[in-house]
Design a protein around this motif. Structure first.
Motif, PDB file in Angstrom:
ATOM      1  N   ILE A   1       4.399  -6.254  -9.911  1.00 27.11           N
ATOM      2  CA  ILE A   1       2.994  -6.001  -9.609  1.00 27.11           C
ATOM      3  C   ILE A   1       2.883  -4.821  -8.639  1.00 27.11           C
ATOM      4  CG2 ILE A   1       0.956  -6.900  -8.405  1.00 27.11           C
ATOM      5  CD1 ILE A   1       1.223  -8.126 -11.122  1.00 27.11           C
ATOM      6  N   ASN A   2       1.991  -3.893  -8.947  1.00 24.39           N
ATOM      7  CA  ASN A   2       1.788  -2.718  -8.098  1.00 24.39           C
ATOM      8  C   ASN A   2       0.501  -2.781  -7.292  1.00 24.39           C
ATOM      9  OD1 ASN A   2       2.846  -1.617 -11.065  1.00 24.39           O
ATOM     10  ND2 ASN A   2       4.084  -0.896  -9.351  1.00 24.39           N
ATOM     11  N   PHE A   3      -0.525  -3.423  -7.855  1.00 25.61           N
ATOM     12  CA  PHE A   3      -1.841  -3.470  -7.215  1.00 25.61           C
ATOM     13  C   PHE A   3      -2.400  -4.890  -7.239  1.00 25.61           C
ATOM     14  CE2 PHE A   3      -1.417   0.924  -8.370  1.00 25.61           C
ATOM     15  CZ  PHE A   3      -2.131   1.643  -7.427  1.00 25.61           C
ATOM     16  N   ILE A   4      -3.217  -5.178  -6.220  1.00 26.71           N
ATOM     17  CA  ILE A   4      -3.995  -6.416  -6.180  1.00 26.71           C
ATOM     18  C   ILE A   4      -5.465  -6.044  -6.273  1.00 26.71           C
ATOM     19  CG2 ILE A   4      -4.687  -8.409  -4.795  1.00 26.71           C
ATOM     20  CD1 ILE A   4      -1.953  -8.227  -3.393  1.00 26.71           C
ATOM     21  N   GLU A   5      -6.186  -6.696  -7.182  1.00 30.35           N
ATOM     22  CA  GLU A   5      -7.630  -6.498  -7.276  1.00 30.35           C
ATOM     23  C   GLU A   5      -8.334  -7.786  -6.854  1.00 30.35           C
ATOM     24  OE1 GLU A   5      -9.802  -4.329 -10.588  1.00 30.35           O
ATOM     25  OE2 GLU A   5     -10.287  -6.425 -11.097  1.00 30.35           O
ATOM     26  N   ILE A   6      -9.280  -7.664  -5.933  1.00 28.22           N
ATOM     27  CA  ILE A   6     -10.020  -8.836  -5.456  1.00 28.22           C
ATOM     28  C   ILE A   6     -11.519  -8.558  -5.512  1.00 28.22           C
ATOM     29  CG2 ILE A   6      -8.158  -9.622  -3.961  1.00 28.22           C
ATOM     30  CD1 ILE A   6      -9.770  -8.484  -1.583  1.00 28.22           C
ATOM     31  N   ARG A   7     -12.297  -9.655  -5.460  1.00 26.05           N
ATOM     32  CA  ARG A   7     -13.752  -9.526  -5.493  1.00 26.05           C
ATOM     33  C   ARG A   7     -14.397  -9.968  -4.182  1.00 26.05           C
ATOM     34  NH1 ARG A   7     -15.760 -10.410 -11.619  1.00 26.05           N
ATOM     35  NH2 ARG A   7     -17.628  -9.593 -10.615  1.00 26.05           N
ATOM     36  N   GLU A   8     -13.595 -10.519  -3.270  1.00 28.99           N
ATOM     37  CA  GLU A   8     -14.124 -10.971  -1.982  1.00 28.99           C
ATOM     38  C   GLU A   8     -13.886  -9.894  -0.927  1.00 28.99           C
ATOM     39  OE1 GLU A   8     -15.817 -13.622  -1.342  1.00 28.99           O
ATOM     40  OE2 GLU A   8     -15.543 -14.795  -3.180  1.00 28.99           O
TER      41      GLU A   8
ATOM     42  N   LEU B   1      -5.396  -7.827   3.355  1.00 29.66           N
ATOM     43  CA  LEU B   1      -4.458  -7.376   2.333  1.00 29.66           C
ATOM     44  C   LEU B   1      -4.070  -5.908   2.443  1.00 29.66           C
ATOM     45  CD1 LEU B   1      -6.027  -9.198  -0.756  1.00 29.66           C
ATOM     46  CD2 LEU B   1      -3.773  -9.662   0.241  1.00 29.66           C
ATOM     47  N   VAL B   2      -4.834  -5.127   3.213  1.00 31.67           N
ATOM     48  CA  VAL B   2      -4.592  -3.675   3.213  1.00 31.67           C
ATOM     49  C   VAL B   2      -3.240  -3.294   3.805  1.00 31.67           C
ATOM     50  CG1 VAL B   2      -7.011  -2.989   3.170  1.00 31.67           C
ATOM     51  CG2 VAL B   2      -5.913  -3.438   5.376  1.00 31.67           C
ATOM     52  N   ASN B   3      -2.637  -4.162   4.592  1.00 35.72           N
ATOM     53  CA  ASN B   3      -1.330  -3.843   5.162  1.00 35.72           C
ATOM     54  C   ASN B   3      -0.179  -4.465   4.386  1.00 35.72           C
ATOM     55  OD1 ASN B   3      -2.302  -2.243   7.323  1.00 35.72           O
ATOM     56  ND2 ASN B   3      -2.862  -4.092   8.451  1.00 35.72           N
ATOM     57  N   SER B   4      -0.493  -5.001   3.214  1.00 32.75           N
ATOM     58  CA  SER B   4       0.568  -5.526   2.351  1.00 32.75           C
ATOM     59  C   SER B   4       1.253  -4.355   1.656  1.00 32.75           C
ATOM     60  CB  SER B   4      -0.019  -6.477   1.302  1.00 32.75           C
ATOM     61  OG  SER B   4      -0.801  -5.756   0.365  1.00 32.75           O
ATOM     62  N   SER B   5       2.237  -4.654   0.853  1.00 32.24           N
ATOM     63  CA  SER B   5       2.979  -3.593   0.156  1.00 32.24           C
ATOM     64  C   SER B   5       2.317  -3.194  -1.153  1.00 32.24           C
ATOM     65  CB  SER B   5       4.404  -4.066  -0.133  1.00 32.24           C
ATOM     66  OG  SER B   5       4.400  -5.232  -0.941  1.00 32.24           O
ATOM     67  N   TYR B   6       1.123  -3.744  -1.422  1.00 35.34           N
ATOM     68  CA  TYR B   6       0.443  -3.493  -2.692  1.00 35.34           C
ATOM     69  C   TYR B   6      -0.737  -2.548  -2.507  1.00 35.34           C
ATOM     70  CZ  TYR B   6       2.942  -7.769  -4.010  1.00 35.34           C
ATOM     71  OH  TYR B   6       3.911  -8.714  -4.240  1.00 35.34           O
TER      72      TYR B   6
END
Length: 208
Positions: free
Chosen positions: A80-87, A94-99
Motif C-alpha cells: 500500500i502506498n496511499f491511505i484515503e480517508i473521509r474523516e 495520519l500525516v506523519n505515517s509512512s503513507y
C-alpha cells in the motif's frame, strides 16, 4: 502507451478490472478496506489481485475507521502506498505515517469548495491530496473557477462531472492533477458501468 491525465480508480473489486486499469497505465488503484462496506477487499483477495499488477500505486480506502485501526490493518496489506480517508479530523493522526494521504471530500455546495480553498495551506504543508466527489453539484463556470483556484494550491483529483466527451476540456479548464473514477460492482452516480469507465480511459489514451 500512456494517458493524458493522472488517473485514480477507486473500489476495484476484481482482477479483470484491475489488470485492465493497470494495462491502461492508470496511476492509482484503490481498494475499499472499510470492513462494513459492500466492496470490502479482504487481505487474501487483495494479495490475489495485486500479485498480478505492477507499475501502479495502491490506495487503501476507508470511510470511518479510526487511524489506529487503519495502521494496524495495513500490516496485512503489503504494498500500500496511499491511505484515503473521509474523516477530516483523522488527517493530523495520519500525516506523519509512512503513507501518502488522500482526503476524499463530498461536496454538497460551492461553500464546501470555498472552505477547502481556505484550508489549502494545511493540505499543501502536509502533502495531502484531495479527491472531490459530489452527487448534487453540476459543473458550471463558477465551479470551474473555484476548482482552478483550489488546484493551483493543492493536488486535486476530480471525481464528479466526468464524461467521455468533455473530460479533456474539463481537465484543461480546471487545472486539476487528474481524475478519480469508481470501479466496484455497484453502479455509481454519473458512471453507469465499467464500460463507461473504459470509454473515459480510452479518450485519455495517448496515441502512439
Amino acid at each position: 502507451m500512456a494517458l493524458h491525465s493522472f488517473v485514480k480508480i477507486s473500489a476495484v473489486t476484481n482482477l479483470t478490472d484491475a489488470r485492465y486499469c493497470a494495462g491502461m497505465y492508470v496511476n492509482m488503484i484503490g481498494f475499499d478496506l472499510e470492513e462494513s462496506s459492500k466492496n470490502f477487499t479482504s487481505p487474501q483477495k487483495y494479495n490475489e489481485i495485486t500479485g498480478w499488477l505492477s507499475g501502479v500505486d495502491f490506495v487503501a480506502e476507508f470511510e470511518s475507521t479510526h487511524p489506529e485501526k487503519i495502521l494496524g490493518n495495513l500490516n496485512e496489506y503489503k504494498g500500500i502506498n496511499f491511505i484515503e480517508i473521509r474523516e477530516e479530523i483523522y488527517l493530523r493522526m495520519l500525516v506523519n505515517s509512512s503513507y501518502g494521504i488522500i482526503f476524499k471530500k463530498e461536496l454538497t455546495s460551492e461553500d464546501d469548495l470555498d472552505e477547502l480553498i481556505a484550508k489549502a495551506k494545511f493540505f499543501q504543508d502536509f502533502n495531502i491530496m484531495l479527491h472531490l466527489v459530489s452527487e448534487s453539484l453540476e459543473i458550471d463556470a463558477g465551479i470551474i473557477q473555484k476548482l482552478h483556484t483550489l488546484a493551483s494550491k493543492v493536488e486535486v483529483l476530480l471525481g464528479f462531472g466526468i464524461e467521455p466527451e468533455t473530460v479533456r476540456n474539463l481537465l484543461e479548464q480546471t487545472g486539476v492533477k487528474g481524475i478519480a473514477l469508481e470501479g466496484g460492482d455497484e453502479i455509481k452516480p454519473g458512471l453507469k458501468d465499467f464500460d463507461q469507465l473504459a470509454e473515459i480511459l480510452e479518450v485519455l489514451e495517448v496515441e502512439d
